[in-house]
Design a protein around this motif. Sequence first.
Motif, PDB file in Angstrom:
ATOM      1  N   GLY A   1       7.904   9.844  -0.159  1.00 50.98           N
ATOM      2  CA  GLY A   1       7.063   9.902  -1.331  1.00 50.98           C
ATOM      3  C   GLY A   1       7.611   8.804  -2.328  1.00 50.98           C
ATOM      4  N   GLY A   2       8.507   7.834  -1.792  1.00 56.81           N
ATOM      5  CA  GLY A   2       8.751   6.685  -2.790  1.00 56.81           C
ATOM      6  C   GLY A   2       9.839   7.123  -3.576  1.00 56.81           C
ATOM      7  N   CYS A   3       9.937   6.404  -4.872  1.00 58.11           N
ATOM      8  CA  CYS A   3      10.809   6.331  -5.757  1.00 58.11           C
ATOM      9  C   CYS A   3      10.574   7.285  -6.925  1.00 58.11           C
ATOM     10  CB  CYS A   3      11.010   4.836  -6.336  1.00 58.11           C
ATOM     11  SG  CYS A   3      12.246   4.700  -7.658  1.00 58.11           S
TER      12      CYS A   3
ATOM     13  N   ASP B   1       0.772  -1.166   0.056  1.00 58.59           N
ATOM     14  CA  ASP B   1      -0.059   0.035   0.101  1.00 58.59           C
ATOM     15  C   ASP B   1       0.952   1.555   0.151  1.00 58.59           C
ATOM     16  OD1 ASP B   1      -2.398  -1.553   0.229  1.00 58.59           O
ATOM     17  OD2 ASP B   1      -2.589  -1.308   2.296  1.00 58.59           O
ATOM     18  N   ARG B   2       2.024   1.278   0.588  1.00 62.43           N
ATOM     19  CA  ARG B   2       2.951   2.218   0.580  1.00 62.43           C
ATOM     20  C   ARG B   2       4.330   1.804  -0.188  1.00 62.43           C
ATOM     21  NH1 ARG B   2      -0.963   4.186   1.651  1.00 62.43           N
ATOM     22  NH2 ARG B   2      -1.620   5.135   3.432  1.00 62.43           N
ATOM     23  N   PRO B   3       4.764   2.772  -0.844  1.00 62.94           N
ATOM     24  CA  PRO B   3       6.043   2.668  -1.605  1.00 62.94           C
ATOM     25  C   PRO B   3       7.227   2.590  -0.772  1.00 62.94           C
ATOM     26  CG  PRO B   3       5.640   5.093  -1.397  1.00 62.94           C
ATOM     27  CD  PRO B   3       4.424   4.360  -0.522  1.00 62.94           C
TER      28      PRO B   3
ATOM     29  N   PRO C   1       1.790  12.759   6.865  1.00 63.27           N
ATOM     30  CA  PRO C   1       2.889  12.504   7.617  1.00 63.27           C
ATOM     31  C   PRO C   1       3.960  11.339   7.417  1.00 63.27           C
ATOM     32  CG  PRO C   1       0.363  11.635   8.424  1.00 63.27           C
ATOM     33  CD  PRO C   1       0.382  12.416   7.246  1.00 63.27           C
ATOM     34  N   GLU C   2       3.555  10.495   6.553  1.00 64.24           N
ATOM     35  CA  GLU C   2       4.417   9.540   6.350  1.00 64.24           C
ATOM     36  C   GLU C   2       5.670   9.827   5.444  1.00 64.24           C
ATOM     37  OE1 GLU C   2       2.437   5.693   5.296  1.00 64.24           O
ATOM     38  OE2 GLU C   2       0.567   6.465   6.243  1.00 64.24           O
ATOM     39  N   ARG C   3       5.579  11.015   5.002  1.00 62.33           N
ATOM     40  CA  ARG C   3       6.606  11.426   4.036  1.00 62.33           C
ATOM     41  C   ARG C   3       8.174  11.175   4.556  1.00 62.33           C
ATOM     42  NH1 ARG C   3       4.512  15.964   6.145  1.00 62.33           N
ATOM     43  NH2 ARG C   3       5.574  17.923   6.560  1.00 62.33           N
ATOM     44  N   PHE C   4       8.096  11.386   6.242  1.00 59.40           N
ATOM     45  CA  PHE C   4       9.356  11.253   6.562  1.00 59.40           C
ATOM     46  C   PHE C   4       9.805   9.795   6.419  1.00 59.40           C
ATOM     47  CE2 PHE C   4       7.405  15.026   8.646  1.00 59.40           C
ATOM     48  CZ  PHE C   4       8.218  15.913   8.348  1.00 59.40           C
TER      49      PHE C   4
HETATM   50  S1  SF4 Z   1       4.423  10.710   1.672  1.00 60.10           S
HETATM   51 FE1  SF4 Z   1       3.432  10.304  -0.302  1.00 60.10          FE
HETATM   52  S2  SF4 Z   1       4.012   8.330  -1.225  1.00 60.10           S
HETATM   53 FE2  SF4 Z   1       4.204   8.434   1.120  1.00 60.10          FE
HETATM   54  S3  SF4 Z   1       2.414   7.586   2.109  1.00 60.10           S
HETATM   55 FE3  SF4 Z   1       2.264   9.833   2.138  1.00 60.10          FE
HETATM   56  S4  SF4 Z   1       1.175  10.365  -0.079  1.00 60.10           S
HETATM   57 FE4  SF4 Z   1       1.809   8.057  -0.003  1.00 60.10          FE
END
Ligand code: SF4
Lengths: 93, 390
Positions: B317-319, B239-241, B310-313
């Motif tokens: 943002g993935g690849c 679900d997440r990169p 909040p998950e960007r840290f």
């Molecule tokens: S930071 Fe971007 S890639 Fe990561 S969980 Fe959030 S939306 Fe998805």
Amino acid sequence: MALSDQAVLSLSPGFRFQWEPAQQTHVLLFPEGMVKLNASAAEIIRRCDGSRTLGAIIDELGHSFTGDTVEDDARSFVERAYERGWICEARAA
Amino acid sequence: MSEDGFAKPAPPKPLWLLAELTYACPLQCPYCSNPADFDHYRDHLTTEEWERVLVQARTLGAAQLGFSGGEPLIRRDLETLVARARALGYYTNLITSGWALDEARLGALKEAGLDHIQLSFQGPQQQLNDRMAGAAVFEQKLAVARLVKRFGYPMVLNFVLYRENIDRVAEFLDLAVELGADYVELANTQYYGWALLNRDRLLPTRQQLERAELVANEYRRRLAGRMKVYYVVPDYYEDRPKACSNGWGNFFLLVAPDGTALPCHAARVIPGLVFPNVRQANLSWIWKESPAFNRFRGFDWMREPCRSCPERFKDFGGCRCQAYLLAGDAADTDPVCSLAPRHGLVLEAIRRATAATGVEAAVSDTGLIFRNVHNSRRLTAPLERSPLGR
Ligand code: SF4
Ligand code: SF4
């Protein structure tokens, strides 16, 4: 898993302990990995050289660091390092 | 590699240097992560140029060094470079398919100070291995594995998983036990380079993945304390990169055979970025100052939904390369993320690959594009290349 005080400790095969000038810290290097060590962890790992028993290592640390928990902290770090495979038993003393 | 957290105030250091010594390889794996147009980059760095790279990267803080390729053993100066690297304080990893590694060569590498060897397999037994490798190399790999053991190296085996071998994880692990491996990486193919070209024939189904993971977990439990088993899932089914390289220009630095410096394996494909070459610039400038290495550093470049997520840290943002390859824009959210506007592209890829399974999957490799010079030339005529693509 508990190690006895008589266990002679060394770094596991393929592990290297060294000072990193760019990071100003000691590290443990191993296949495809690296961990930074804080000062007391470094003092323990430095002594896992195949010549000292766990008992001797704890003893020496007691002399270089002060504080009530030095011995307990050292033991728990050694246990963790052993479980993660960073250090191993060189031979029984 | 573990780190003490994100340590935002300290400027990042390229702790991991990957030296791709050559694009030449006697094998032809259709899942190879090398660029499809590898044949265009023939002017490989000399020994002296590589030595300069090693010195400069070490000064910047690089401690882990991987020699890979192509097949790094093809370079006759490998021993020289290993010795140099070791003297500089690197932990030296050789990432090889085992091709032509014999006792004399391994002895020389050991003497030069090589720390560790990672040996890859294409399949758990001869037939499948050699068919995917495009060469008769299985027996040779077994011989290399025994040599590695005899020379006292920790044995790290890398099994690349794809649709046709993923149901045979147990066989892989039995082989690893038999060879006395210390670490095993069950690495699902990541879809870049040649693997992306072959995605419809390589991507396993969700059921296959789940079964494989169960088997891996069971062996992990059984072999605890004897052998470490890592299982790398293909991010398409997450679900997440993945936190690609732990962030662009954050700790990973790759130098390609022609001297191009890259923040990750696939970055060359991103148009509009000029990746500096170590022949023209110092690595210190490249790492710290060059526009390409700063383009996606940190978080300022992000758009929504990443920008306020909040998950960007955690995943950065993935690849970037995957965002470009799938969504056509490197500044997009990695389409693997279920929050990404273009997540549908990944679902569609899974659907297509899964539809293709029933018919051909187990039967043959018809249609697989093997990684070789001929195909590289055929697929990537020089004119099609972006003028900025190098
Ligand atoms: S930071 Fe971007 S890639 Fe990561 S969980 Fe959030 S939306 Fe998805
Ligand atoms: S993945 Fe296969 S073809 Fe690509 S470099 Fe490795 S061994 Fe060679």
